[in-house]
Design an enzyme around this catalytic site. Structure first.
Site, PDB file in Angstrom:
ATOM      1  N   GLY A  47     -10.781   7.433   7.526  1.00  0.00           N
ATOM      2  CA  GLY A  47     -11.873   8.339   7.875  1.00  0.00           C
ATOM      3  C   GLY A  47     -13.181   7.642   8.214  1.00  0.00           C
TER       4      GLY A  47
ATOM      5  N   LYS B  40       0.872  -1.166   0.000  1.00  0.00           N
ATOM      6  CA  LYS B  40       0.000   0.000   0.000  1.00  0.00           C
ATOM      7  C   LYS B  40       0.919   1.228   0.000  1.00  0.00           C
ATOM      8  CE  LYS B  40      -3.082   2.680   2.838  1.00  0.00           C
ATOM      9  NZ  LYS B  40      -3.586   2.868   4.200  1.00  0.00           N
TER      10      LYS B  40
END
Lengths: 384, 253
Positions: free
Chosen positions: B182, B94
């Site tokens: 988030g 990632k």
């Protein structure tokens, strides 16, 4: 006596930076009596607290809100750092100092035992610390370019890279190219305590030596970042001057640096005056634990992403309670003497800078962190 | 019914990816088990410890997704990814390139550059990005295996603050869109899946829950519910009534 605002030959001047001047201006304008309880309540609910909110949180009006500040701080710490608590050990490699700072145990007029580790001594001490499991070291010296020059500090960093994952320095302020050199030797974090941001008071406390030059010290973090360092730490030695003004200046300094260098990792330290050798009469003024905690929580709420280190100057119980609340980093296995990780005190080691209040080993501090339901982290960094 | 998440040719049944950065290591196992995660991200800088190795806490059968956190530009991300591969973390990576210590917002330009280099090096790159369509296209062209837009600033638990832009990515990008960062509540994860996200990544929301196991379960159910709804085709929601006398009713057959 020399003008403390005048640079000495060889000291780099950052002509293009206004950060230092803006910090001093902001501090001079800060009046902690201007804030009301309503201002504090507003600051406590602000999503992104402003400098004004920070000022309110540091004011006497916020003292009755300490519990609410602690709650908000705990939320922010949890949100930004989860349960992680970082560990490190400071290593003092030389206590020679050329400065005359009237409050400091290392000051050049104090008759203490001076010592400087040679490379073998540095290696021996680092090996002993690394054996305890520690992975981060903070290399400290007294401030003497003569006795511990930049090459010596660079060499210590190179040796440190053999034993530790993460290497920081807390030494005299340097020029940008010197920071770049020490960075190339393996250090990535620089701590410089401004002591006090009140330049008049600074001049009264720092009578001689390079350290007397106030603006050179004030711009150290900026030079360190320009030299390629990843992170910088800020502090005032609370109690030297008006601690609320100094704390406001520390936060403003960190805020302006982060805006100018958005990638910089920012952290705070919160030292208070401690008793020192030859002079244990100094009154730590009015920074009691309550005020200290208020300042720490204000830093956390104002800059929730910043690191906050809790010193061994504080007692174990205080340290154990502030981790997870506002502090994110804690030292362990600390000894502030020179050579004291491998030698007995009687063997001619250098004297310590100050008395510590928490002598616990790494293992004991790790156990204490776990008891608080937190996760001890020995390394969260990769040198690239 | 076979509904697999496919990343770089690898198939996964679970559409939940667990972040590990904020966990007590001992709790990762419980979170993986109860959230049904098959992929766990971890920061190379956390793996890079002499002891207390985080890898020991990753349950067997779980795919590691090392991230490049700590990288401030493409070059550093590539270095960290290579270190991760050397440390035995596999081919997935990632890409996180962050040049902002306050909001931790990713740098799309540097991320796309890192993506290109890492794809050439044989990695399966999953770039974490700010949801910008042009940047996402660059990352697709650079060899990304999925696009990981943020829903809100990392750790903020604010939910789908970037909803409209993630929706555009879902419409326009042919790779899986994994909503990352988030997501604060299961309902937000469900909403993202209903929109057509391929998977959800979460860390803070579970790590900071009062009861980690129960919150992990709640996320699993929410993601399955959202995915099922997306596959079923959600009904139209009109913001005005359908006209009973159509304007075009006069036209003869």
């Amino acid at each position: 006596m020399r003008d403390h605002m005048q640079y000495l030959p060889g000291m780099e001047v950052l002509e293009d930076s206004e950060i230092g001047a803006r910090v001093v201006q902001a501090m001079e304008n800060y009046n902690c009596r201007h804030y009301s309880a309503a201002d504090v309540e507003q600051a406590l609910t602000a999503e992104y607290p402003s400098l004004e909110d920070f000022g309110a949180l540091l004011s006497p009006a916020a003292e009755p809100f300490l519990e609410a500040m602690a709650r908000r701080a705990t939320e922010e710490t949890h949100k930004h750092f989860g349960s992680s608590v970082l560990l490190f050990t400071p290593l003092y490699i030389s206590n020679y100092c050329e400065n005359h700072c009237i409050y400091c145990g290392f000051n050049c007029t104090n008759n203490i035992r001076r010592a400087k580790l040679d490379e073998a001594g540095i290696r021996r001490e680092m090996e002993a610390i690394a054996k305890t499991g520690m992975e981060e070291v903070l290399i400290l010296t007294g401030e003497s370019r003569g006795m511990s020059n930049v090459e010596y500090i660079g060499r210590a960093c190179t040796i440190a890279r053999e034993f530790f994952k993460n290497v920081g320095i807390e030494v005299y302020p340097m020029n940008t190219d010197e920071y770049a050199y020490v960075h190339s030797c393996g250090a990535d974090y620089v701590t410089v305590f401004q002591e006090t941001y009140d330049s008049e008071r600074y001049a009264q406390l720092h009578l001689a030596g390079h350290k007397r030059v106030f603006p050179y010290r004030l711009n150290a973090q900026e030079r360190a970042l320009r030299g390629g360092m990843r992170g910088v730490a800020f502090a005032a030695l609370l109690g030297l001057s008006d601690f609320r003004k100094d704390a406001f200046a520390v936060g403003t300094h960190a805020y302006l640096i982060q805006r100018a260098y958005p990638h910089a990792e920012i952290s705070f330290s919160c030292p208070r005056l401690r008793p020192i050798i030859n002079n244990d009469q100094i009154n730590p003024k009015d920074v009691h634990e309550r005020q200290l905690l208020q300042i720490m929580c204000a830093y956390r709420i104002f800059m929730p992403f910043a690191g906050l280190t809790i010193s061994t100057r504080e007692r174990a119980e205080f340290r154990d309670h502030v981790i997870g609340m506002c502090a994110t980093k804690i030292s362990a296995g600390v000894s502030t003497g020179i050579g004291s990780h491998t030698k007995e005190a009687s063997e001619g080691v250098g004297d310590a800078q100050f008395e510590i209040s928490d002598e616990r080993s790494l293992e004991e501090v790790i156990a204490a962190i776990r008891r608080r339901g937190l996760q001890p982290v020995l390394n969260d960094y990769v040198y690239i | 019914m076979s509904d697999k998440l496919i990343l770089g040719g690898h198939e996964f049944s679970s559409r939940f990816i667990l972040g590990s950065g904020k966990f007590d290591l001992g709790l990762i196992h419980a979170a993986v088990e109860h959230a049904g995660a098959e992929i766990v991200t971890l920061a190379l800088r956390r793996v890079n410890s002499f002891h207390g190795n985080i890898l020991e806490h990753i349950p067997a059968g779980v795919t590691l997704l090392p991230n490049t956190s700590g990288a401030r530009n493409a070059e550093e991300a590539v270095k960290i990814a290579r270190l991760a591969r050397e440390a035995g973390c596999g081919e997935f990576v990632k890409i996180e390139v962050i040049h902002d210590s306050k909001y931790l917002l990713p740098d799309n330009y540097e991320t796309a550059k890192a993506c290109e280099q890492l794809a050439k090096d044989g990695f399966i790159p999953l770039p974490y990005m700010y949801p910008d369509l042009n940047a996402a296209r660059d990352m697709v062209n650079a060899g990304a295996a999925a696009i990981m837009p943020l829903a809100a600033p990392i750790g903020s638990n604010q939910g789908l603050a970037t909803r409209q832009f993630i929706r555009i990515l879902i419409e326009e990008i042919d790779l899986p869109i994994i909503v990352d960062a988030g997501i604060g509540k299961p309902s937000q994860a469900c909403e993202a899946m209903e929109l057509g996200a391929a998977a959800i990544m979460a860390n803070t929301a579970i790590a900071t829950a009062g009861n980690i196991v129960e919150m992990a379960k709640a996320f699993r159910h929410a993601i399955i519910a959202g995915r099922t709804a997306f596959l079923a085709g959600t009904g139209r929601v009109l913001d005005h009534g359908a006209a009973s006398s159509p304007l075009t009713g006069f036209i003869q057959a």
